[in-house]
Design a protein around this motif. Structure first.
Motif, PDB file in Angstrom:
ATOM      1  N   GLY A 233       2.202  -9.823   3.374  1.00  0.00           N
ATOM      2  CA  GLY A 233       1.468 -11.071   3.955  1.00  0.00           C
ATOM      3  C   GLY A 233       0.922 -10.624   5.103  1.00  0.00           C
ATOM      4  N   GLU A 234       1.190 -10.267   6.078  1.00  0.00           N
ATOM      5  CA  GLU A 234       0.741  -9.882   7.214  1.00  0.00           C
ATOM      6  C   GLU A 234      -0.620  -9.106   7.070  1.00  0.00           C
ATOM      7  OE1 GLU A 234       3.672  -8.177   9.733  1.00  0.00           O
ATOM      8  OE2 GLU A 234       4.880 -10.187  10.025  1.00  0.00           O
ATOM      9  N   ALA A 235      -0.278  -7.960   6.177  1.00  0.00           N
ATOM     10  CA  ALA A 235      -1.552  -6.955   6.071  1.00  0.00           C
ATOM     11  C   ALA A 235      -2.639  -7.629   5.315  1.00  0.00           C
ATOM     12  CB  ALA A 235      -0.858  -5.851   5.314  1.00  0.00           C
ATOM     13  N   MET A 236      -2.180  -8.614   4.367  1.00  0.00           N
ATOM     14  CA  MET A 236      -3.350  -9.252   3.618  1.00  0.00           C
ATOM     15  C   MET A 236      -4.141  -9.831   4.622  1.00  0.00           C
ATOM     16  SD  MET A 236      -3.659  -8.035   0.631  1.00  0.00           S
ATOM     17  CE  MET A 236      -4.747  -9.091  -0.156  1.00  0.00           C
ATOM     18  N   LEU A 237      -3.430 -10.704   5.494  1.00  0.00           N
ATOM     19  CA  LEU A 237      -3.986 -11.688   6.337  1.00  0.00           C
ATOM     20  C   LEU A 237      -5.003 -10.881   7.411  1.00  0.00           C
ATOM     21  CD1 LEU A 237      -1.382 -14.471   6.972  1.00  0.00           C
ATOM     22  CD2 LEU A 237      -3.385 -14.721   5.888  1.00  0.00           C
ATOM     23  N   ALA A 238      -4.294  -9.879   8.041  1.00  0.00           N
ATOM     24  CA  ALA A 238      -5.121  -8.926   8.785  1.00  0.00           C
ATOM     25  C   ALA A 238      -6.432  -8.480   8.021  1.00  0.00           C
ATOM     26  CB  ALA A 238      -4.373  -7.790   9.075  1.00  0.00           C
ATOM     27  N   LEU A 239      -6.431  -8.284   6.889  1.00  0.00           N
ATOM     28  CA  LEU A 239      -7.839  -8.074   6.129  1.00  0.00           C
ATOM     29  C   LEU A 239      -8.617  -9.314   5.979  1.00  0.00           C
ATOM     30  CD1 LEU A 239      -6.727  -5.997   3.026  1.00  0.00           C
ATOM     31  CD2 LEU A 239      -7.946  -5.306   4.914  1.00  0.00           C
ATOM     32  N   HIS A 240      -7.978 -10.376   5.900  1.00  0.00           N
ATOM     33  CA  HIS A 240      -8.943 -11.778   5.832  1.00  0.00           C
ATOM     34  C   HIS A 240      -9.496 -12.134   7.278  1.00  0.00           C
ATOM     35  CE1 HIS A 240      -8.325 -12.421   1.546  1.00  0.00           C
ATOM     36  NE2 HIS A 240      -7.022 -12.523   1.768  1.00  0.00           N
TER      37      HIS A 240
ATOM     38  N   LEU B  97     -11.815   0.699   0.721  1.00  0.00           N
ATOM     39  CA  LEU B  97     -10.375   0.773   0.209  1.00  0.00           C
ATOM     40  C   LEU B  97      -9.368   0.778   1.138  1.00  0.00           C
ATOM     41  CD1 LEU B  97      -9.020   1.090  -2.747  1.00  0.00           C
ATOM     42  CD2 LEU B  97      -9.298   3.628  -2.173  1.00  0.00           C
ATOM     43  N   HIS B  98      -8.536  -0.255   1.015  1.00  0.00           N
ATOM     44  CA  HIS B  98      -7.319  -0.350   1.674  1.00  0.00           C
ATOM     45  C   HIS B  98      -6.026  -0.436   0.858  1.00  0.00           C
ATOM     46  CE1 HIS B  98      -9.878  -2.403   4.950  1.00  0.00           C
ATOM     47  NE2 HIS B  98     -10.428  -2.676   3.902  1.00  0.00           N
ATOM     48  N   ARG B  99      -4.936   0.110   1.308  1.00  0.00           N
ATOM     49  CA  ARG B  99      -3.834   0.266   0.760  1.00  0.00           C
ATOM     50  C   ARG B  99      -2.882  -0.750   1.394  1.00  0.00           C
ATOM     51  NH1 ARG B  99      -5.701   5.074   1.374  1.00  0.00           N
ATOM     52  NH2 ARG B  99      -6.141   6.350  -0.311  1.00  0.00           N
TER      53      ARG B  99
END
Length: 425
Positions: free
Chosen positions: A387-394, A197-199
Motif C-alpha cells: 500500500g505504501e508503494a502504491m500510494l507513493a506512485l499516486h 514501469l514500476h515493480r
C-alpha cells in the motif's frame, strides 16, 4: 484522494485479483483515502464491503469460465467514472478496459494499469491442445510474443504508469521496450513510447495466514493414516496446469511414498482431474471451492507442502499465503513464483518428474526449519508495504497527463523478491 480501481477478473469465487483489490483498498482506507472498486456483475448494484464502496456494472458471463463476467460495454464504466470523479485510476485488465486509460487522459486523471498476467503466457496456455502435456509447435511459440507485443504496443501507452508485481511479470514489457528503444543516449525510459514501469510486489495477510492455524483434527481428517499431505489451492482451469501436480503426486505414489493429494478449488477441469487422480491410484480429496478464508488458512497450515504448478503465474498469492502459514511451496521454474518463494521452497521445470523430485527435496528438510523458513519469507511481503508503494506512485503524480511535459518521476519501490538458494533446478 478518491482512488478508483476497475477490473474484469472479479467474481464471487475469484482469487488473486479480487484479494489484491480489497487488500489495497483496505490500505488506502487506513491511510485516509477513499477507495472505490468497479467490477462486473449480473446487474448494476452498489454495496460496501468492510467500509469499501463496490460499484457493480452489468456484464455478461464469460463462456467456459464459471463465475466470471467481462464488461463488453466500456461506455458503462466510463459513465460510472464520470459520476465518481476519481483523483486516481487503477485498472487491472488487459482486454476490454484498456480504453479507460484514454478516458483518464482526457479527464486529466493520472492512471496506471497493473500487469497481473503475461499475455504471451496466456496465449500459449490457450492454444489448441494446450494443457494436454504436448509442447506448442514452433510456429505457435514464435507467434505468441509477436501477438502479445502488438497488443501491448497498442494499449499500454494509454496509461501513465505500468505496475508489475514481479520481474517475470515485467519481462514482457521490458522485451517490448528493448525492441522499441532507440540506440544512444536518447533511449531512456519514456523514449520508446511506453509509460514508466514500476515493480510493486503484492502482499499477504500475515495475521490471518499463520502457522498457528494448524488444526490437529483437520490434519487427521486430511490424512487419517498419517500420510504426507500435498496440497494444491487453485482455480481448476487449463492455464493453472493442476494436472502437473496430480501427475507429480502419481510419481511419488509409484515410488512408494505415502502421500495424499488434497485439492482446494473449483473450475471446469474438476471432473477430469478427479478421474486422473483415480487412474493414477492416488489417495485424494477434492474439497471444491472453500469460501471461508479462515478455512483456507487452516488447510494451508495443516499441509506438509503446497504445489503451485502453474507455468505462467505472475505472482501467486495462494503460494505466498502458504508460506505465511508455515508451509513450503514447490512451483514451476518458468513462472514468477521462484522470485516469491526463494529458499523457502523449491522449483523445477513444469513436468511431473522434476516437480516430484522437488517435493521430495522439500520434504527431506527438517520440519521445524522448513516451516520457520516459509514464515520468515512471507514476512517480507506485508500488505502495508504494498500500500505504501502504491500510494507513493499516486502521490508522485500531481497533475493529469495532459499537464505533463515529460514522463512522471519514479517512486522508490521495494525491490522484487529474488530467487534464493536452495531451489530444485
Amino acid at each position: 484522494m478518491r482512488i478508483v480501481h476497475v477490473a474484469n477478473a472479479y467474481a464471487p469465487r475469484s482469487g488473486g485479483i479480487r484479494t489484491a483489490m480489497h487488500a489495497l483498498a483496505h490500505e488506502y482506507l487506513r491511510s485516509g483515502h477513499e477507495p472505490v472498486l468497479v467490477v462486473p456483475g449480473p446487474t448494476a448494484h452498489v454495496h460496501h464491503a468492510a467500509g469499501v464502496r463496490v460499484v457493480q456494472v452489468p456484464a455478461p458471463r464469460v463462456p467456459g469460465a464459471p463465475g466470471y463476467r467481462m464488461v463488453v460495454r466500456p461506455a458503462v464504466v466510463r459513465s460510472v467514472l464520470e459520476a465518481l470523479a476519481p483523483d486516481r485510476l487503477e485498472v487491472s485488465d488487459r482486454a476490454s478496459l484498456t480504453g479507460l486509460g484514454l478516458w483518464a487522459r482526457d479527464a486529466g486523471v493520472p492512471s496506471l494499469v497493473m500487469l497481473h498476467e503475461r499475455l504471451d503466457g496466456v496465449l500459449a496456455a490457450f492454444w489448441p491442445g494446450a494443457g494436454s502435456g504436448a509442447r506448442p509447435a514452433g510456429a505457435v511459440r514464435a507467434l505468441t510474443p509477436v501477438v502479445a507485443d502488438a497488443w501491448n504496443a497498442r494499449t499500454l501507452g494509454r496509461f501513465d504508469r505500468l505496475v508489475a508485481t514481479t520481474e517475470f511479470a515485467a519481462g514482457e514489457v521490458e522485451r517490448l521496450a528493448a525492441r522499441r528503444r532507440p540506440a544512444g543516449p536518447g533511449g531512456q525510459d519514456g523514449a520508446h513510447g511506453l509509460p514508466p514501469l514500476h515493480r510493486v510486489p503484492l502482499g499477504v495477510d500475515l495475521d490471518r495466514f499463520t502457522p498457528d492455524r494448524f488444526e490437529a483434527p483437520l490434519r487427521r481428517c486430511l490424512a487419517p493414516r498419517g500420510e504426507t499431505v500435498v496440497l494444491v489451492v487453485s482455480r481448476l482451469s487449463r492455464e493453472k496446469r493442476v494436472d502437473l501436480a496430480v501427475d507429480a503426486v502419481g510419481r511419488l505414489v509409484a515410488d512408494g511414498v505415502g502421500v495424499r493429494l488434497v485439492v482446494a478449488g473449483s473450475g471446469p477441469q474438476l471432473t477430469a482431474l478427479r478421474r486422473r487422480a483415480q487412474r493414477l491410484g492416488i489417495d485424494h480429496r477434492f474439497c471444491g471451492f472453500v469460501p471461508q478464508r479462515d478455512r483456507v488458512a487452516a488447510l494451508l497450515a495443516s499441509a506438509d507442502v503446497v504445489v503451485a504448478p502453474g507455468p505462467i503465474e505472475t505472482f501467486g498469492l495462494a503460494a505466498l499465503e502458504a508460506l505465511a502459514s508455515g508451509t513450503p511451496v514447490v512451483c514451476s521454474a518458468t513462472s514468477a513464483l521462484p522470485e516469491v518463494v526463494g529458499a523457502a521452497g523449491a522449483w523445477a521445470s513444469p513436468e511431473p518428474g522434476p516437480l516430484a523430485l522437488a517435493v521430495r527435496e522439500v520434504l527431506d528438510r527438517p520440519v521445524a526449519a522448513r516451516r520457520a523458513a516459509a514464515r520468515a519469507r512471507a514476512e517480507l511481503f506485508g500488505w502495508a508495504a504494498t500500500g505504501e508503494a502504491m500510494l507513493a506512485l499516486h502521490h508522485a503524480t500531481s497533475a493529469g497527463p495532459s499537464a505533463r511535459t515529460g514522463p512522471p518521476p519514479r517512486a522508490d519501490m521495494r525491490p522484487v523478491a529474488r530467487v534464493g538458494d536452495g531451489g530444485a533446478r
